[in-house]
Design an enzyme around this catalytic site. Structure first.
Site, PDB file in Angstrom:
ATOM      1  N   GLN A   9       0.802  -1.237  -0.152  1.00 22.14           N
ATOM      2  CA  GLN A   9      -0.136  -0.114   0.122  1.00 22.14           C
ATOM      3  C   GLN A   9       0.913   1.289  -0.079  1.00 22.14           C
ATOM      4  O   GLN A   9       1.990   1.324   0.709  1.00 22.14           O
ATOM      5  CB  GLN A   9      -0.766   0.044   1.218  1.00 22.14           C
ATOM      6  CG  GLN A   9      -1.925   0.907   1.222  1.00 22.14           C
ATOM      7  CD  GLN A   9      -3.261   0.834   2.281  1.00 22.14           C
ATOM      8  OE1 GLN A   9      -3.130  -0.477   2.842  1.00 22.14           O
ATOM      9  NE2 GLN A   9      -3.970   1.712   2.466  1.00 22.14           N
ATOM     10  N   SER A  90       4.490  -6.191   2.853  1.00 26.94           N
ATOM     11  CA  SER A  90       3.277  -5.940   3.361  1.00 26.94           C
ATOM     12  C   SER A  90       1.949  -6.445   2.362  1.00 26.94           C
ATOM     13  O   SER A  90       2.081  -7.653   2.329  1.00 26.94           O
ATOM     14  CB  SER A  90       3.058  -4.477   3.743  1.00 26.94           C
ATOM     15  OG  SER A  90       1.965  -4.183   4.822  1.00 26.94           O
ATOM     16  N   LEU A  91       1.274  -5.760   2.205  1.00 22.70           N
ATOM     17  CA  LEU A  91       0.206  -6.036   1.336  1.00 22.70           C
ATOM     18  C   LEU A  91       0.618  -6.846   0.031  1.00 22.70           C
ATOM     19  O   LEU A  91       0.046  -7.777  -0.251  1.00 22.70           O
ATOM     20  CB  LEU A  91      -0.763  -4.696   0.795  1.00 22.70           C
ATOM     21  CG  LEU A  91      -1.506  -5.138  -0.591  1.00 22.70           C
ATOM     22  CD1 LEU A  91      -2.638  -6.017  -0.305  1.00 22.70           C
ATOM     23  CD2 LEU A  91      -1.706  -3.887  -1.319  1.00 22.70           C
ATOM     24  N   ARG A 115      -9.041  -7.025   4.965  1.00 26.86           N
ATOM     25  CA  ARG A 115      -8.044  -6.587   5.210  1.00 26.86           C
ATOM     26  C   ARG A 115      -7.640  -4.973   5.625  1.00 26.86           C
ATOM     27  O   ARG A 115      -7.597  -4.275   6.706  1.00 26.86           O
ATOM     28  CB  ARG A 115      -6.606  -6.887   4.962  1.00 26.86           C
ATOM     29  CG  ARG A 115      -5.284  -6.692   5.554  1.00 26.86           C
ATOM     30  CD  ARG A 115      -4.196  -7.509   4.572  1.00 26.86           C
ATOM     31  NE  ARG A 115      -2.869  -7.325   5.154  1.00 26.86           N
ATOM     32  CZ  ARG A 115      -2.105  -6.225   4.891  1.00 26.86           C
ATOM     33  NH1 ARG A 115      -2.304  -4.940   4.198  1.00 26.86           N
ATOM     34  NH2 ARG A 115      -0.922  -6.182   5.524  1.00 26.86           N
ATOM     35  N   HIS A 196       1.177  -2.025  11.084  1.00 29.12           N
ATOM     36  CA  HIS A 196       2.263  -2.753  11.768  1.00 29.12           C
ATOM     37  C   HIS A 196       2.660  -2.168  12.864  1.00 29.12           C
ATOM     38  O   HIS A 196       3.844  -2.077  13.309  1.00 29.12           O
ATOM     39  CB  HIS A 196       3.539  -2.568  10.681  1.00 29.12           C
ATOM     40  CG  HIS A 196       3.125  -3.141   9.290  1.00 29.12           C
ATOM     41  ND1 HIS A 196       3.011  -4.493   9.057  1.00 29.12           N
ATOM     42  CD2 HIS A 196       2.902  -2.665   8.165  1.00 29.12           C
ATOM     43  CE1 HIS A 196       2.390  -4.693   7.794  1.00 29.12           C
ATOM     44  NE2 HIS A 196       2.563  -3.735   7.132  1.00 29.12           N
ATOM     45  N   GLN A 245       1.759 -10.773  10.403  1.00 25.53           N
ATOM     46  CA  GLN A 245       2.298  -9.426   9.878  1.00 25.53           C
ATOM     47  C   GLN A 245       1.534  -8.049  10.023  1.00 25.53           C
ATOM     48  O   GLN A 245       2.057  -7.119   9.915  1.00 25.53           O
ATOM     49  CB  GLN A 245       2.375  -9.777   8.327  1.00 25.53           C
ATOM     50  CG  GLN A 245       2.704  -8.792   7.445  1.00 25.53           C
ATOM     51  CD  GLN A 245       1.977  -8.416   6.263  1.00 25.53           C
ATOM     52  OE1 GLN A 245       1.176  -7.904   6.352  1.00 25.53           O
ATOM     53  NE2 GLN A 245       2.411  -9.018   5.090  1.00 25.53           N
TER      54      GLN A 245
END
Length: 292
Positions: A9, A90-91, A115, A196, A245
């Site tokens: 993202q 991440s994503l 999410r 995060h 994560q």
């Protein structure tokens, strides 16, 4: 020896993928599938003129996944070659899961839409945020912030760029503390929450419940996951790691260093931008770095 990596993202932009579709109309089917799967017109948001709507996490996450996967399919059509390992930031790790055959494209679209929604809803607007710290190592950052319990290292992006995440009031306090410690710059990020970090614990709890009935398969290509910075092949562990994560640090430097130890010579970034290619260049100097 080649690896593929996928961005997360923040890499979204209006009209991403438009040129590919104009030149290869058959690839529009991946956006049509996204519309059908999600039940709303994601394609019009991507090709519209409202960046704010695209930037909403529940839109940005499936949009980036869709464009990245579409570009991956085109890349593999033109480059028939073996890929040794995958990773995503991440994503972007969800795109890697789709490419590895761990989860279907449709299931991943639904999962990252949920999410993004859960991540946005897990913290009140303005309560949490993130900032990029340039020119200071992770240990020095942690030392400087030891009296700010609600700030954590969120993304270890490169040797010179680390992102912190936490309560807005403490992030604001951290800026001067980090500059006093030797940071070249501390840049507040335009994000909708403290991603995060433990402050979005509720998103992790809800995502675990959502994924209970989603089956993960054995990956056809090994994946280095953000949570462990290790190669993972066990479906149960992969699912647990992708859940963990959400509130844990993205260990990108360790990921690229592991690829180097695995004798990976070429890393190809596939997505809307070249953000990971720039980071990777600063981590290992002698890798061949390409972006699609």
């Amino acid at each position: 020896m080649k690896a593929l990596v996928f961005p997360g993202q923040g890499s979204q932009k209006l009209n991403m993928g438009k040129e590919l579709i104009e030149e290869n109309p058959e690839y529009e089917k991946y956006l049509n599938i996204a519309n059908e799967t999600l039940g709303y017109d994601l394609k019009s948001i991507i090709f519209g003129d409202d960046l704010e709507t695209l930037t909403l996490s529940e839109n940005a996450q499936p949009a980036i996944l869709a464009i990245s996967y579409m570009k991956y399919k085109k890349y593999m059509e033109e480059n028939e070659e073996n890929i040794e390992v995958l990773a995503g930031h991440s994503l972007g790790e969800w795109t890697a899961l789709v490419v590895a055959g761990v989860i279907s494209y449709e299931e991943a679209l639904k999962a990252v839409h949920i999410r993004g929604k859960y991540m946005s809803e897990s913290c009140k607007p303005g309560e949490g945020t993130m900032a990029a710290v340039l020119g200071l190592d992770a240990d020095s950052i942690r030392s400087a912030l030891e009296n700010l319990p609600n700030v954590v290292v969120a993304n270890h992006n490169s040797l010179n760029q680390i992102v912190i995440s936490g309560k807005t009031s403490e992030i604001e306090q951290s800026i001067q503390l980090l500059k006093d410690k030797g940071a070249k710059r501390v840049i507040p990020l335009n994000v909708s929450g403290p991603f995060h970090s433990p402050l979005i614990q509720n998103a992790k709890i809800r995502m675990r419940e959502y994924l209970e009935n989603v089956e993960f398969s054995q990956p056809k290509i090994p994946i280095i996951q953000n949570y462990t910075a290790k190669v993972e092949t066990n479906p149960r562990e992969i699912k647990e790691n992708i859940i963990q994560q959400i509130t844990s640090s993205v260990r990108w430097v360790e990921t690229i260093e592991l690829m180097d130890r695995m004798n990976i010579k070429t890393i190809v970034e596939i997505g809307p931008t070249k953000v990971l290619t720039k980071l990777n260049k600063s981590i290992i100097k002698d890798l061949e770095l390409l972006s699609v």
